[in-house]
Write an enzyme that holds these catalytic residues in place. Sequence first.
Site, PDB file in Angstrom:
ATOM      1  N   CYS A  94       0.852  -1.185   0.000  1.00 30.46           N
ATOM      2  CA  CYS A  94       0.000   0.000   0.000  1.00 30.46           C
ATOM      3  C   CYS A  94       0.890   1.239   0.000  1.00 30.46           C
ATOM      4  CB  CYS A  94      -0.896  -0.040   1.229  1.00 30.46           C
ATOM      5  SG  CYS A  94      -1.170   1.534   2.016  1.00 30.46           S
ATOM      6  N   GLU A  95       0.660   2.128  -0.969  1.00 30.02           N
ATOM      7  CA  GLU A  95       1.579   3.259  -1.091  1.00 30.02           C
ATOM      8  C   GLU A  95       1.345   4.325  -0.019  1.00 30.02           C
ATOM      9  OE1 GLU A  95       1.132   4.761  -5.036  1.00 30.02           O
ATOM     10  OE2 GLU A  95      -0.525   6.085  -4.517  1.00 30.02           O
ATOM     11  N   HIS A  96       0.269   4.216   0.715  1.00 25.43           N
ATOM     12  CA  HIS A  96       0.026   5.195   1.780  1.00 25.43           C
ATOM     13  C   HIS A  96       0.769   4.848   3.064  1.00 25.43           C
ATOM     14  CE1 HIS A  96      -3.994   6.275  -0.336  1.00 25.43           C
ATOM     15  NE2 HIS A  96      -2.963   6.910  -0.858  1.00 25.43           N
ATOM     16  N   HIS A  97       1.042   3.556   3.279  1.00 23.64           N
ATOM     17  CA  HIS A  97       1.696   3.137   4.533  1.00 23.64           C
ATOM     18  C   HIS A  97       2.933   2.271   4.313  1.00 23.64           C
ATOM     19  CE1 HIS A  97      -2.557   3.919   5.693  1.00 23.64           C
ATOM     20  NE2 HIS A  97      -1.993   4.432   6.769  1.00 23.64           N
ATOM     21  N   GLN A 136      -5.064  -0.551  -4.266  1.00 23.46           N
ATOM     22  CA  GLN A 136      -5.758  -1.724  -4.806  1.00 23.46           C
ATOM     23  C   GLN A 136      -6.582  -1.364  -6.045  1.00 23.46           C
ATOM     24  OE1 GLN A 136      -7.826  -4.193  -1.927  1.00 23.46           O
ATOM     25  NE2 GLN A 136      -9.142  -5.017  -3.543  1.00 23.46           N
ATOM     26  N   HIS A 164      -5.815  -5.519   3.854  1.00 26.94           N
ATOM     27  CA  HIS A 164      -4.772  -4.499   3.988  1.00 26.94           C
ATOM     28  C   HIS A 164      -4.260  -4.482   5.419  1.00 26.94           C
ATOM     29  CE1 HIS A 164      -5.404  -2.285   0.087  1.00 26.94           C
ATOM     30  NE2 HIS A 164      -6.384  -3.168   0.105  1.00 26.94           N
ATOM     31  N   CYS A 166      -2.454  -2.358   6.804  1.00 29.60           N
ATOM     32  CA  CYS A 166      -2.544  -1.023   7.411  1.00 29.60           C
ATOM     33  C   CYS A 166      -3.908  -0.831   8.061  1.00 29.60           C
ATOM     34  CB  CYS A 166      -2.271   0.078   6.388  1.00 29.60           C
ATOM     35  SG  CYS A 166      -3.392   0.107   4.995  1.00 29.60           S
TER      36      CYS A 166
HETATM   37 ZN   LIG Z   1      -2.526   1.693   3.703  1.00 24.15          ZN
END
Ligand SMILES: [Zn+2]
Length: 206
Positions: A94-97, A136, A164, A166
């Site tokens: 996941c590119e956010h976390h 995703q 996920h 995260c």
């Molecule tokens: Zn994430």
Amino acid sequence: MATKFSQKTNEKKNNRVPSVDLDLIAEGVRLIIKGIGEDPERAGLQETPRRVAEMYEELTSGMREDPQQHVVPLKGDKHDEMVIVKDISIASLCEHHLAPFVGKCHIAYIPKGGRILGISKLARLAETFSRRLQLQERLTTDIANTLFEGLKPLGVMVVIEAEHTCMTLRGVRKADAKTVTSAVLGGFRTDPRTRSEAMSLIKGRE
Ligand SMILES: [Zn+2]
């Protein structure tokens, strides 16, 4: 400092993405270890930055691959009915976390002119896009678009169900929550009956 690292970096033909800098990742990991109040020189942690750097190299290897290389129709074999490959395992970041999300990818397509793809190629296509920093939603549409453009079938449908970390390990901690995304192109978009046929085949578990 683990200078020996630099030799191992990836020199691939694809120039658009620079090769992985393992030393730089390891430096960052050492900072994380320090930042959380741990001692990067503690015996158990000494090799951690190197291991994490190599892990990230592997988990982002798809950035340095051309996904289109997997979309090559099988020679000689022709088939015109719907093809569904279920339960392709995917592991992405996941590119956010920068936290992993893992799940299953299902790919359905209706061939045109008999053009079909080897099943392993579909799995490789999903893997190439998974091994990048992803969302995703984008992972799902990237796989669908590349297959649609490369194979030129009548329709493509990609469904991904994933967990996920995260979300499951922190924050709201919904342990079993699954995110389901789909991308629907061509005939699957215009013909609801074909779409629901594919959906029920994907959902059906033996
Ligand atoms: Zn994430």
